[in-house]
Design an enzyme around this catalytic site. Structure first.
Site, PDB file in Angstrom:
ATOM      1  N   VAL A  36     -26.377 -71.604  -6.302  1.00  0.00           N
ATOM      2  CA  VAL A  36     -26.727 -70.434  -7.113  1.00  0.00           C
ATOM      3  C   VAL A  36     -25.424 -69.720  -7.492  1.00  0.00           C
ATOM      4  CG1 VAL A  36     -27.859 -68.156  -7.005  1.00  0.00           C
ATOM      5  CG2 VAL A  36     -29.018 -70.170  -6.081  1.00  0.00           C
ATOM      6  N   GLU A  68     -27.723 -82.725   3.976  1.00  0.00           N
ATOM      7  CA  GLU A  68     -26.570 -82.466   4.842  1.00  0.00           C
ATOM      8  C   GLU A  68     -25.955 -81.142   4.443  1.00  0.00           C
ATOM      9  OE1 GLU A  68     -26.506 -85.534   3.169  1.00  0.00           O
ATOM     10  OE2 GLU A  68     -27.131 -86.752   4.886  1.00  0.00           O
ATOM     11  N   TYR A  80     -31.629 -72.639   4.735  1.00  0.00           N
ATOM     12  CA  TYR A  80     -32.519 -73.770   5.028  1.00  0.00           C
ATOM     13  C   TYR A  80     -33.464 -73.442   6.191  1.00  0.00           C
ATOM     14  CZ  TYR A  80     -29.458 -76.485   1.985  1.00  0.00           C
ATOM     15  OH  TYR A  80     -28.752 -76.941   0.901  1.00  0.00           O
TER      16      TYR A  80
HETATM   17  C1  LIG Z   1     -27.481 -71.421  -0.181  1.00  0.00           C
HETATM   18  C2  LIG Z   1     -27.800 -70.770  -1.544  1.00  0.00           C
HETATM   19  C3  LIG Z   1     -28.247 -71.863  -2.523  1.00  0.00           C
HETATM   20  C4  LIG Z   1     -28.946 -69.765  -1.351  1.00  0.00           C
HETATM   21  O1  LIG Z   1     -29.319 -69.264  -2.634  1.00  0.00           O
HETATM   22  P1  LIG Z   1     -29.860 -67.755  -2.847  1.00  0.00           P
HETATM   23  O2  LIG Z   1     -30.432 -67.672  -4.215  1.00  0.00           O
HETATM   24  O3  LIG Z   1     -28.818 -66.793  -2.497  1.00  0.00           O
HETATM   25  O4  LIG Z   1     -31.018 -67.693  -1.742  1.00  0.00           O
HETATM   26  P2  LIG Z   1     -32.294 -66.722  -1.743  1.00  0.00           P
HETATM   27  O5  LIG Z   1     -31.957 -65.428  -2.390  1.00  0.00           O
HETATM   28  O6  LIG Z   1     -33.455 -67.479  -2.292  1.00  0.00           O
HETATM   29  O7  LIG Z   1     -32.434 -66.495  -0.166  1.00  0.00           O
HETATM   30  C5  LIG Z   1     -33.573 -66.907   0.566  1.00  0.00           C
HETATM   31  C6  LIG Z   1     -33.348 -66.597   2.034  1.00  0.00           C
HETATM   32  O8  LIG Z   1     -32.324 -67.446   2.585  1.00  0.00           O
HETATM   33  C7  LIG Z   1     -31.573 -66.707   3.575  1.00  0.00           C
HETATM   34  N1  LIG Z   1     -30.206 -66.484   3.103  1.00  0.00           N
HETATM   35  C8  LIG Z   1     -29.695 -66.737   1.871  1.00  0.00           C
HETATM   36  N2  LIG Z   1     -28.390 -66.420   1.822  1.00  0.00           N
HETATM   37  C9  LIG Z   1     -28.054 -65.952   3.052  1.00  0.00           C
HETATM   38  C10 LIG Z   1     -26.844 -65.430   3.627  1.00  0.00           C
HETATM   39  N3  LIG Z   1     -25.704 -65.344   2.923  1.00  0.00           N
HETATM   40  N4  LIG Z   1     -26.869 -65.015   4.916  1.00  0.00           N
HETATM   41  C11 LIG Z   1     -27.997 -65.100   5.659  1.00  0.00           C
HETATM   42  N5  LIG Z   1     -29.191 -65.566   5.158  1.00  0.00           N
HETATM   43  C12 LIG Z   1     -29.207 -65.974   3.878  1.00  0.00           C
HETATM   44  C13 LIG Z   1     -32.267 -65.343   3.706  1.00  0.00           C
HETATM   45  O9  LIG Z   1     -33.270 -65.453   4.686  1.00  0.00           O
HETATM   46  C14 LIG Z   1     -32.873 -65.176   2.316  1.00  0.00           C
HETATM   47  O10 LIG Z   1     -33.978 -64.291   2.291  1.00  0.00           O
HETATM   48  P3  LIG Z   1     -33.682 -62.682   2.138  1.00  0.00           P
HETATM   49  O11 LIG Z   1     -32.699 -62.518   1.022  1.00  0.00           O
HETATM   50  O12 LIG Z   1     -35.057 -62.147   1.837  1.00  0.00           O
HETATM   51  O13 LIG Z   1     -33.126 -62.253   3.462  1.00  0.00           O
HETATM   52  C15 LIG Z   1     -26.571 -69.991  -2.093  1.00  0.00           C
HETATM   53  O14 LIG Z   1     -26.066 -69.144  -1.085  1.00  0.00           O
HETATM   54  C16 LIG Z   1     -25.433 -70.859  -2.601  1.00  0.00           C
HETATM   55  O15 LIG Z   1     -25.421 -71.268  -3.775  1.00  0.00           O
HETATM   56  N6  LIG Z   1     -24.444 -71.146  -1.740  1.00  0.00           N
HETATM   57  C17 LIG Z   1     -23.264 -71.913  -2.190  1.00  0.00           C
HETATM   58  C18 LIG Z   1     -23.606 -73.363  -2.411  1.00  0.00           C
HETATM   59  C19 LIG Z   1     -24.090 -74.007  -1.145  1.00  0.00           C
HETATM   60  O16 LIG Z   1     -23.517 -73.816  -0.077  1.00  0.00           O
HETATM   61  N7  LIG Z   1     -25.158 -74.815  -1.271  1.00  0.00           N
HETATM   62  C20 LIG Z   1     -25.726 -75.553  -0.163  1.00  0.00           C
HETATM   63  C21 LIG Z   1     -25.023 -76.845  -0.046  1.00  0.00           C
HETATM   64  S1  LIG Z   1     -25.650 -77.772   1.355  1.00  0.00           S
END
Ligand SMILES: CC(C)(COP(=O)(O)OP(=O)(O)OC[C@H]1O[C@@H](n2cnc3c(N)ncnc32)[C@H](O)[C@@H]1OP(=O)(O)O)[C@@H](O)C(=O)NCCC(=O)NCCS
Length: 134
Positions: A36, A68, A80
């Protein structure tokens, strides 16, 4: 973006705010990447993308999704876990670092669908048929 992968983007005003790439075999799915845009995080886009992964997987009759994640990637691990993925293993030295390697945690989620896709039915039938004509 190979053509046998599922590649989806989340668009807002023609701008990509997130994407995922996944591959689906006969019974298993593999989430290869999900991301994201930094300024759009924590607004539920990741959740929506993951729901889409699961709905495609259900359509294909997939029973379990694997992925992974770097063991240092705390935000993704939390993401996750929130989405009911369970940590099931570890791949040593899976990722490259600037100065070495990093382990990957393996997560999986079992899907509760009783359906089978035409591809799966065809696979089973073609194997029965092959077995019978031997
Ligand atoms: C992982 C990722 C895809 C999550 O996307 P996002 O749109 O921010 O996630 P959401 O807003 O749908 O979050 C859903 C839930 O996940 C958890 N969560 C998401 N980001 C978090 C953080 N930084 N710290 C703790 N919990 C987190 C929370 O429980 C959250 O619910 P809440 O906001 O109501 O507390 C995003 O952080 C990202 O793009 N990270 C960089 C790329 C990456 O690492 N991808 C995974 C590769 S394996």
């Amino acid at each position: 973006m190979r053509k046998d992968y599922e590649f989806y983007v989340c668009l807002e005003n023609e701008k990509v705010q997130g994407f995922f790439i996944a591959s689906f075999s006969l019974l298993e799915g593999h989430l290869l990447n999900i991301s994201v845009a930094p300024n759009m995080k924590r607004q539920g886009i990741g959740n929506e993308l993951l729901k889409k992964v699961e709905s495609i997987a259900n359509k294909f009759g997939i029973k379990e999704i694997f992925l992974e994640v770097r063991e240092s990637n705390k935000e993704a691990i939390s993401f996750y876990k929130t989405n009911e993925f369970l940590e099931i293993g570890l791949r040593k030295n899976y990722y490259k670092l600037y100065d070495g390697r990093e382990d990957a945690l393996i997560f999986s989620k079992k899907l509760r669908n009783d359906s089978f896709s035409l591809k799966q039915i065809f696979y089973v039938l073609s194997n029965i048929f092959r077995f019978r004509i031997r």
